[in-house]
Design a protein around this motif. Structure first.
Motif, mmCIF file in Angstrom:
data_model
loop_
_atom_site.group_PDB
_atom_site.id
_atom_site.type_symbol
_atom_site.label_atom_id
_atom_site.label_comp_id
_atom_site.label_asym_id
_atom_site.label_seq_id
_atom_site.Cartn_x
_atom_site.Cartn_y
_atom_site.Cartn_z
ATOM 1 N N TYR A 56 31.003 35.694 43.726
ATOM 2 C CA TYR A 56 31.969 34.771 43.143
ATOM 3 C C TYR A 56 31.451 34.079 41.889
ATOM 4 O O TYR A 56 32.234 33.668 41.043
ATOM 5 C CB TYR A 56 32.383 33.706 44.145
ATOM 6 N N GLN A 62 38.073 28.727 44.630
ATOM 7 C CA GLN A 62 38.550 30.039 45.076
ATOM 8 C C GLN A 62 39.995 29.920 45.562
ATOM 9 O O GLN A 62 40.479 28.825 45.858
ATOM 10 C CB GLN A 62 37.665 30.584 46.196
ATOM 11 N N TRP A 80 37.388 35.729 41.378
ATOM 12 C CA TRP A 80 38.193 35.271 42.500
ATOM 13 C C TRP A 80 38.434 36.425 43.454
ATOM 14 O O TRP A 80 38.892 37.493 43.040
ATOM 15 C CB TRP A 80 39.536 34.721 42.021
ATOM 16 N N ASN A 81 38.153 36.176 44.733
ATOM 17 C CA ASN A 81 38.395 37.172 45.767
ATOM 18 C C ASN A 81 39.867 37.076 46.171
ATOM 19 O O ASN A 81 40.362 35.988 46.481
ATOM 20 C CB ASN A 81 37.495 36.918 46.969
ATOM 21 N N LEU A 107 37.867 41.538 43.693
ATOM 22 C CA LEU A 107 37.590 40.282 42.996
ATOM 23 C C LEU A 107 37.987 40.456 41.543
ATOM 24 O O LEU A 107 37.736 41.514 40.952
ATOM 25 C CB LEU A 107 36.105 39.925 43.083
#
Length: 153
Positions: A56, A62, A80-81, A107
């Protein structure tokens, strides 16, 4: 012996995550607002696992956190996941001992977040894997569902 091999697997996943984060940093060039970067794959860990979080970048904001809507100084270097959006829909990528898991991830850099149209997993009919048989046989379909994102680019 089990603890030793579990530690070896953890060390390896951590080293792989650090290496991928280094590559992502090179691609982001310090400005993920303008550089579109996607990192995806089978991470063999949930999205909250420490080894996944290494990818990340700077902590905070997030998807699904209170700070997500607020920009901060870490955003240009952050990935960002998309896992929270998949999990909201009940998506998963593997079934382990009867439990649905999301261990395959996508991601994205900040440049791609506003262009994200949809994220989802593929067909849900997956074989259950267990400790004695940790993967599908080579002559069987995959034991992972694809994780997909549609981006307007």
């Amino acid at each position: 012996m089990r603890a030793r091999y579990a530690a070896y697997a953890l060390y390896r996943r951590a080293a792989e995550a650090v290496t991928m984060r280094f590559v992502a940093d090179q691609l982001l060039q310090g400005d993920g607002r303008t550089h579109a970067v996607i990192v995806m794959g089978d991470l063999n860990d949930e999205f909250k696992a420490a080894t996944t979080q290494i990818l990340y970048g700077p902590p905070g904001s997030q998807i699904g956190t209170g700070g997500f809507q607020d920009t901060d100084l870490g955003d240009p270097r952050r990935l960002w996941n998309l896992a929270p959006r998949i999990l909201e829909q009940g998506g998963f990528s593997r079934v382990f001992e009867g439990q649905k898991e999301l261990i395959d991830h996508i991601l994205v850099s900040q440049a791609l977040l506003p262009r994200l149209e949809r994220v989802f997993t593929g067909p849900e009919k997956l074989p259950t894997v267990d400790g004695a048989h940790p993967a599908a046989p080579h002559d069987s379909p995959s034991d992972h569902a694809p994780v997909l994102a549609v981006v307007d680019y």
